[in-house]
Write a protein that holds these residues in place. Structure first.
Motif, PDB file in Angstrom:
ATOM      1  N   THR A  64       0.826  -1.214   0.000  1.00 34.34           N
ATOM      2  CA  THR A  64       0.000   0.000   0.000  1.00 34.34           C
ATOM      3  C   THR A  64       0.857   1.260   0.000  1.00 34.34           C
ATOM      4  O   THR A  64       0.347   2.368  -0.164  1.00 34.34           O
ATOM      5  CB  THR A  64      -0.943   0.023   1.219  1.00 34.34           C
ATOM      6  OG1 THR A  64      -0.178  -0.102   2.420  1.00 34.34           O
ATOM      7  CG2 THR A  64      -1.956  -1.103   1.135  1.00 34.34           C
ATOM      8  N   GLN A 114      -2.499  -0.485  -7.669  1.00 34.00           N
ATOM      9  CA  GLN A 114      -3.469   0.166  -6.802  1.00 34.00           C
ATOM     10  C   GLN A 114      -4.804   0.240  -7.527  1.00 34.00           C
ATOM     11  O   GLN A 114      -4.952   0.926  -8.531  1.00 34.00           O
ATOM     12  CB  GLN A 114      -2.982   1.570  -6.426  1.00 34.00           C
ATOM     13  CG  GLN A 114      -3.915   2.308  -5.508  1.00 34.00           C
ATOM     14  CD  GLN A 114      -3.422   3.699  -5.153  1.00 34.00           C
ATOM     15  OE1 GLN A 114      -2.354   4.123  -5.608  1.00 34.00           O
ATOM     16  NE2 GLN A 114      -4.193   4.414  -4.340  1.00 34.00           N
ATOM     17  N   SER A 118      -8.111   2.314  -1.275  1.00 33.84           N
ATOM     18  CA  SER A 118      -7.889   1.433  -0.123  1.00 33.84           C
ATOM     19  C   SER A 118      -7.594  -0.017  -0.506  1.00 33.84           C
ATOM     20  O   SER A 118      -7.378  -0.852   0.375  1.00 33.84           O
ATOM     21  CB  SER A 118      -9.118   1.457   0.802  1.00 33.84           C
ATOM     22  OG  SER A 118     -10.272   1.020   0.105  1.00 33.84           O
ATOM     23  N   LEU A 119      -7.552  -0.355  -1.800  1.00 29.61           N
ATOM     24  CA  LEU A 119      -7.366  -1.746  -2.212  1.00 29.61           C
ATOM     25  C   LEU A 119      -6.235  -1.868  -3.235  1.00 29.61           C
ATOM     26  O   LEU A 119      -6.219  -1.162  -4.245  1.00 29.61           O
ATOM     27  CB  LEU A 119      -8.662  -2.299  -2.808  1.00 29.61           C
ATOM     28  CG  LEU A 119      -8.675  -3.807  -3.125  1.00 29.61           C
ATOM     29  CD1 LEU A 119      -8.509  -4.621  -1.854  1.00 29.61           C
ATOM     30  CD2 LEU A 119      -9.966  -4.183  -3.848  1.00 29.61           C
ATOM     31  N   LEU A 159      -4.306  -9.785  -2.099  1.00 28.66           N
ATOM     32  CA  LEU A 159      -5.040  -8.537  -1.979  1.00 28.66           C
ATOM     33  C   LEU A 159      -4.644  -7.857  -0.675  1.00 28.66           C
ATOM     34  O   LEU A 159      -4.521  -8.520   0.369  1.00 28.66           O
ATOM     35  CB  LEU A 159      -6.543  -8.788  -1.993  1.00 28.66           C
ATOM     36  CG  LEU A 159      -7.160  -9.224  -3.325  1.00 28.66           C
ATOM     37  CD1 LEU A 159      -8.631  -9.559  -3.123  1.00 28.66           C
ATOM     38  CD2 LEU A 159      -7.000  -8.135  -4.384  1.00 28.66           C
ATOM     39  N   THR A 160      -4.450  -6.554  -0.743  1.00 26.30           N
ATOM     40  CA  THR A 160      -4.062  -5.785   0.439  1.00 26.30           C
ATOM     41  C   THR A 160      -5.045  -4.637   0.646  1.00 26.30           C
ATOM     42  O   THR A 160      -5.377  -3.910  -0.301  1.00 26.30           O
ATOM     43  CB  THR A 160      -2.634  -5.238   0.290  1.00 26.30           C
ATOM     44  OG1 THR A 160      -1.732  -6.335   0.135  1.00 26.30           O
ATOM     45  CG2 THR A 160      -2.227  -4.443   1.513  1.00 26.30           C
ATOM     46  N   TRP A 161      -5.488  -4.495   1.882  1.00 25.85           N
ATOM     47  CA  TRP A 161      -6.482  -3.488   2.246  1.00 25.85           C
ATOM     48  C   TRP A 161      -5.835  -2.445   3.148  1.00 25.85           C
ATOM     49  O   TRP A 161      -5.264  -2.789   4.190  1.00 25.85           O
ATOM     50  CB  TRP A 161      -7.646  -4.165   2.977  1.00 25.85           C
ATOM     51  CG  TRP A 161      -8.705  -3.230   3.497  1.00 25.85           C
ATOM     52  CD1 TRP A 161      -9.116  -2.055   2.947  1.00 25.85           C
ATOM     53  CD2 TRP A 161      -9.480  -3.424   4.683  1.00 25.85           C
ATOM     54  NE1 TRP A 161     -10.107  -1.491   3.695  1.00 25.85           N
ATOM     55  CE2 TRP A 161     -10.365  -2.310   4.788  1.00 25.85           C
ATOM     56  CE3 TRP A 161      -9.541  -4.416   5.662  1.00 25.85           C
ATOM     57  CZ2 TRP A 161     -11.267  -2.168   5.834  1.00 25.85           C
ATOM     58  CZ3 TRP A 161     -10.443  -4.289   6.694  1.00 25.85           C
ATOM     59  CH2 TRP A 161     -11.297  -3.169   6.768  1.00 25.85           C
ATOM     60  N   LYS A 162      -5.895  -1.201   2.729  1.00 30.52           N
ATOM     61  CA  LYS A 162      -5.412  -0.101   3.549  1.00 30.52           C
ATOM     62  C   LYS A 162      -6.545   0.312   4.475  1.00 30.52           C
ATOM     63  O   LYS A 162      -7.434   1.086   4.116  1.00 30.52           O
ATOM     64  CB  LYS A 162      -4.963   1.069   2.672  1.00 30.52           C
ATOM     65  CG  LYS A 162      -4.226   2.156   3.425  1.00 30.52           C
ATOM     66  CD  LYS A 162      -3.658   3.193   2.464  1.00 30.52           C
ATOM     67  CE  LYS A 162      -2.813   4.220   3.198  1.00 30.52           C
ATOM     68  NZ  LYS A 162      -2.213   5.212   2.274  1.00 30.52           N
ATOM     69  N   VAL A 163      -6.511  -0.205   5.696  1.00 30.65           N
ATOM     70  CA  VAL A 163      -7.603  -0.012   6.639  1.00 30.65           C
ATOM     71  C   VAL A 163      -7.683   1.444   7.085  1.00 30.65           C
ATOM     72  O   VAL A 163      -8.760   2.048   7.115  1.00 30.65           O
ATOM     73  CB  VAL A 163      -7.431  -0.937   7.858  1.00 30.65           C
ATOM     74  CG1 VAL A 163      -8.620  -0.802   8.810  1.00 30.65           C
ATOM     75  CG2 VAL A 163      -7.267  -2.391   7.418  1.00 30.65           C
ATOM     76  N   SER A 168      -2.320  -1.498   7.360  1.00 33.80           N
ATOM     77  CA  SER A 168      -2.624  -2.251   6.144  1.00 33.80           C
ATOM     78  C   SER A 168      -2.620  -3.738   6.465  1.00 33.80           C
ATOM     79  O   SER A 168      -1.781  -4.218   7.241  1.00 33.80           O
ATOM     80  CB  SER A 168      -1.611  -1.956   5.040  1.00 33.80           C
ATOM     81  OG  SER A 168      -1.676  -0.614   4.622  1.00 33.80           O
ATOM     82  N   SER A 170      -3.168  -7.823   4.577  1.00 28.57           N
ATOM     83  CA  SER A 170      -3.159  -8.524   3.294  1.00 28.57           C
ATOM     84  C   SER A 170      -3.461  -9.998   3.482  1.00 28.57           C
ATOM     85  O   SER A 170      -3.235 -10.579   4.544  1.00 28.57           O
ATOM     86  CB  SER A 170      -1.798  -8.366   2.602  1.00 28.57           C
ATOM     87  OG  SER A 170      -0.798  -9.084   3.303  1.00 28.57           O
TER      88      SER A 170
END
Length: 435
Positions: A64, A114, A118-119, A159-163, A168, A170
């Motif tokens: 991220t 990106q 956020s994903l 998949l990585t989520w920027k909380v 972050s 994944s």
């Protein structure tokens, strides 16, 4: 899994990994830690935060930090050296065995993209496990091993989520292809009682045994990256174990005299063997001490206790009542510690230095010649140049392996001796393109 697909996978893996009968594995046991050119120097820094796409090798949650779409292609070349001394238990004669020494070529590829604010999506092709050791078929330890080769290749989408701006997470699932080949000589004269069993002295009646199989298994990859402050980031990566059941061919090359006396023994057949590639836990910390200086530290724990016993089941007995081959390992969990520093001289140029201590998982009571080696010390340095949409990285390291005393187990073809004078050199290069 069809034989055709397995053969295709092996061609892909062999081409991608490029393992050319190198003399010894690099890393604890048969683990490889060379999936990132920059990470060869400062792995803790890339475990904590994403600077280049290959940071996902350690911790996918770090991607991220990478805006847009980025592609990285890299390769690491490793040249190892080592030898083994043995003492004949019957004559007291000392011998020195030299492994065939070539170069490991370990390529890798990473893509990060990106998708939203956020994903992120990441994809990597790399290897975490590999081994190559090869000795002459007449060397003193031939009744234990003359060749051990492992090829593996991971295909890792995640998949990585920027909380939040600081946190972050994944998740990913790798598909691992694993190929193993083991070769040793069998003392046919000793088995027949014509001489002392596994006498390392020369015998014209040795039988060559070759086992070659492969399998494919899934691996779970998880990651977390958290910015404690604007200057201090921590990261954690988890890569699960893979249960593998290698299936393949067991073949024997039999001298004419042995074949004439025992025509129904040592007939080629199939085999299967189940085992685990271990879980791997990684943690890293990166601290911007000044605007130009970054300090980092990291630790990796590889849960090798899953590698307890290697049991090989033959479809048909090679000798009367002998349809199973067993080798006790009893490895222990191994730790790898690293520290590093990066200094940016200018906006475009940065240099790095790093040190890594790599603990061996091998149980001294069950050591063999498949993986001859001990604890390792790596001294690394690297430089990068960054301009516009391009980044180029170059790194090198020198590796020193502690000497290791070997206790005799003649029934397993292992004799009193020492692994000694082991070292290695590496040079690696990568290029990153940002789109």
């Amino acid at each position: 899994m069809s034989n055709r697909f397995n053969r295709f996978s092996r061609v892909v893996a062999t081409t991608a990994i490029g393992v050319l009968f190198s003399s010894f594995s690099h890393g604890a046991g048969f683990a490889l830690e060379d999936g990132s050119v920059r990470g060869n120097v400062t792995p803790g820094q890339l475990t904590a935060r994403g600077e280049v796409p290959s940071s996902l090798y350690f911790n996918p949650a770090t991607i991220t930090d990478l805006p847009g779409t980025q592609l990285e292609i890299g390769i690491t070349a490793i040249k190892p050296f080592a030898d083994v001394t043995t003492t004949n238990p019957y004559t007291g004669k000392n011998e020195r065995g030299y492994a065939t020494s070539s170069v490991w070529m370990l390529p890798n590829l990473y893509l990060t993209s990106q998708w939203t604010d956020s994903l992120w999506f990441g994809f990597g092709v790399y290897t975490r496990y590999g081994l190559g050791s090869e000795f002459k078929s007449t060397w003193a330890g031939r009744y234990n091993s003359t060749k051990a080769e492992i090829l593996s290749l991971d295909f890792n989408p995640n998949l990585t989520w920027k909380v939040t701006d600081r946190l972050s997470l994944s998740i990913g699932f790798s598909i691992r292809y694993f190929d193993i080949e083991l070769e040793q000589m069998l003392d046919a004269a000793g088995i027949a009682g014509l001489r002392r069993y596994n006498d390392p002295g020369y015998s014209p009646y040795d039988v060559r045994q070759n086992l070659h199989g492969d399998d494919i298994a899934p691996v779970l990859d998880l990651g977390l990256s958290y910015k404690l402050t604007d200057a201090l980031t921590v990261g954690f990566g988890y890569h699960s174990q893979a249960k593998l059941t290698a299936k393949g061919d067991a073949k024997w090359t039999v001298p004419p005299a042995v074949r004439a006396l025992a025509p129904y023994y040592f007939q080629d057949t199939g085999f299967h063997a189940s085992n685990f590639n271990p879980d791997k836990l990684m943690a890293g910390l990166a601290w911007d001490a000044t605007e130009r200086l970054t300090l980092s530290a990291g630790v990796t724990c590889t849960l090798w206790h899953t590698y307890d016993t290697l049991i090989i089941h033959l479809d048909d007995p090679m000798l009367p009542g002998r349809s199973m081959l067993m080798s006790e390992k009893s490895w222990h969990d191994a730790w790898r510690f690293n520290v590093g520093a990066e200094y940016a001289f200018t906006e475009n140029w940065a240099v790095r230095i790093g040190y890594t201590y790599d603990e061996s998982p091998i149980n001294s009571g069950h050591v063999d010649y498949f993986v001859p080696g001990d604890n390792r010390h790596l001294f690394a340095a690297g430089v990068s140049w960054d301009k516009d949409s391009w980044t180029f990285d170059l790194s090198c390291f020198y590796e020193v392996v502690d000497d290791f005393d070997v206790k005799a187990r003649p029934a397993n073809g292992v004799y009193t001796g020492k692994f000694m004078d082991a070292s290695g050199y590496s040079c690696a290069f990568s290029v990153v393109k940002r789109f």
